[in-house]
Design a protein around this motif. Structure first.
Motif, mmCIF file in Angstrom:
data_model
loop_
_atom_site.group_PDB
_atom_site.id
_atom_site.type_symbol
_atom_site.label_atom_id
_atom_site.label_comp_id
_atom_site.label_asym_id
_atom_site.label_seq_id
_atom_site.Cartn_x
_atom_site.Cartn_y
_atom_site.Cartn_z
ATOM 1 N N LYS A 65 5.000 -0.065 -10.175
ATOM 2 C CA LYS A 65 6.207 -0.225 -9.369
ATOM 3 C C LYS A 65 7.379 0.286 -10.197
ATOM 4 C CE LYS A 65 6.134 -4.621 -8.661
ATOM 5 N NZ LYS A 65 6.496 -5.966 -8.149
ATOM 6 N N GLY A 74 6.524 2.913 -5.325
ATOM 7 C CA GLY A 74 5.174 2.665 -5.813
ATOM 8 C C GLY A 74 4.561 3.990 -6.213
ATOM 9 N N THR A 98 4.628 6.215 -2.681
ATOM 10 C CA THR A 98 5.015 5.523 -1.453
ATOM 11 C C THR A 98 6.172 6.196 -0.731
ATOM 12 O OG1 THR A 98 6.425 4.020 -2.740
ATOM 13 C CG2 THR A 98 4.183 3.287 -2.250
ATOM 14 N N HIS A 99 6.810 7.215 -1.360
ATOM 15 C CA HIS A 99 7.935 7.892 -0.722
ATOM 16 C C HIS A 99 7.785 9.401 -0.849
ATOM 17 C CE1 HIS A 99 10.017 4.183 -0.024
ATOM 18 N NE2 HIS A 99 10.078 3.893 -1.313
ATOM 19 N N GLU A 118 -0.341 3.946 -0.342
ATOM 20 C CA GLU A 118 0.135 2.585 -0.555
ATOM 21 C C GLU A 118 -0.195 2.172 -1.980
ATOM 22 O OE1 GLU A 118 -1.518 0.034 2.459
ATOM 23 O OE2 GLU A 118 -1.371 1.640 3.948
ATOM 24 N N THR A 120 0.168 -1.082 -4.688
ATOM 25 C CA THR A 120 0.427 -2.516 -4.774
ATOM 26 C C THR A 120 0.285 -2.990 -6.211
ATOM 27 O OG1 THR A 120 -0.437 -2.862 -2.539
ATOM 28 C CG2 THR A 120 -0.305 -4.798 -3.966
ATOM 29 N N ARG A 134 -5.161 4.590 0.642
ATOM 30 C CA ARG A 134 -4.801 5.632 1.597
ATOM 31 C C ARG A 134 -5.773 5.562 2.754
ATOM 32 N NH1 ARG A 134 -5.557 10.556 0.432
ATOM 33 N NH2 ARG A 134 -3.751 11.393 1.511
#
Length: 272
Positions: A65, A74, A98-99, A118, A120, A134
């Motif tokens: 993160k 992420g 994530t972006h 994604e 986490t 994914r």
């Protein structure tokens, strides 16, 4: 006429943007890193020439993160140990982000195999869980508990290898010869802890890291770190030699033809 923002920027505006980008402060991330020994033949099989295996068939999952101001990110990667021209480093196979902002720059500038996904990273007391997902599949999951503090390492330079290329307009081959990029990262760590746990790899048609099984976990850590990066072109490589590997970069519907052998396990894991 009002300014048209898609129009050409002035030289002063271009210089100001370049200066702002070069003066960014340290950006710290909290991340889980898992390193394991895998099957030597499997690791060698994913390396495009001129990359070669190192002395150990290592695989690394990095799941972080990143505290970008107003824009938390992420970021993750799954990479295998590789060597080129006397330099040892890592060859990432997939880098979920994530972006879109983080994805585009890395792909276009360095040739990084970034894809939207994604990421986490969760910590509840001593219990840690981190995953990369994914297409609805958490294809890498790291689970465990913090078992103690580790000495903070000295700042170090690390190398990642990327191939920068463009598919041909006519859909056949590549436009020109690709380049092999050495991406150099100066990494600083301010906190590091050991995790006792395991790594679970789940079958995914688009992210088949389950083909790099966990034979023995080398280490799992959670830490806070920052790094910068710069790249250099190490050499031009043969487009023909790279073509069999370019599917690593894309989600290609034809990958249905690359399915695992019948009867293969859907997941693999290991314990520390």
């Amino acid at each position: 006429m009002a300014r048209v923002r898609y129009g050409a920027r002035t030289e002063a505006e271009i210089t100001a943007a370049r200066t702002a980008n070069s003066a960014l402060p340290d950006i710290w991330s909290t991340g889980v890193v898992a390193v394991w020994e895998s099957d030597p033949d499997a690791v060698a099989a994913v390396l495009p020439p001129p990359l070669k295996p190192t002395g150990r068939p290592l695989v690394r999952a990095n799941i972080s993160k990143v505290e970008l101001p107003g824009y938390p990110l992420g970021a993750g990667s799954v990479a295998v140990a590789a060597a080129h021209d006397g330099v040892e480093g890592w060859y990432p196979l997939v880098m979920p982000m994530t972006h879109e902002r983080a994805l585009i720059g890395g792909r276009e500038v360095f040739g990084e195999p970034k894809k939207l996904g994604e990421v986490t990273v969760e910590r509840d007391g001593l219990v840690v869980r981190a995953s990369l997902a994914r297409h609805g599949i958490a294809f890498v999951e790291v689970r465990g508990a913090v078992s103690g503090a580790l000495p903070v390492p000295e700042p170090a330079q690390k190398t990642d290898f990327y191939f920068k290329f463009l598919p041909a307009v006519d859909g056949s081959g590549l436009e020109g010869d690709p380049v092999l990029v050495h991406c150099l990262r100066n990494e600083k760590v301010r906190k590091l802890e050991q995790i006792t746990g395991d790594v679970v790899l789940r079958e995914s048609m688009y992210d088949p890291v389950a083909d790099l099984p966990v034979r023995r976990i080398v280490e799992i850590t959670i830490g806070e770190k920052t790094s910068d990066q710069k790249g250099r072109v190490a050499e031009r490589v043969s487009a023909q030699a790279l073509l069999p590997y370019i599917h690593q970069r894309y989600d290609d519907p034809a990958q249905v033809l690359d399915g695992p052998p019948e009867g293969s396990a859907a997941a693999s894991g290991g314990s520390a």
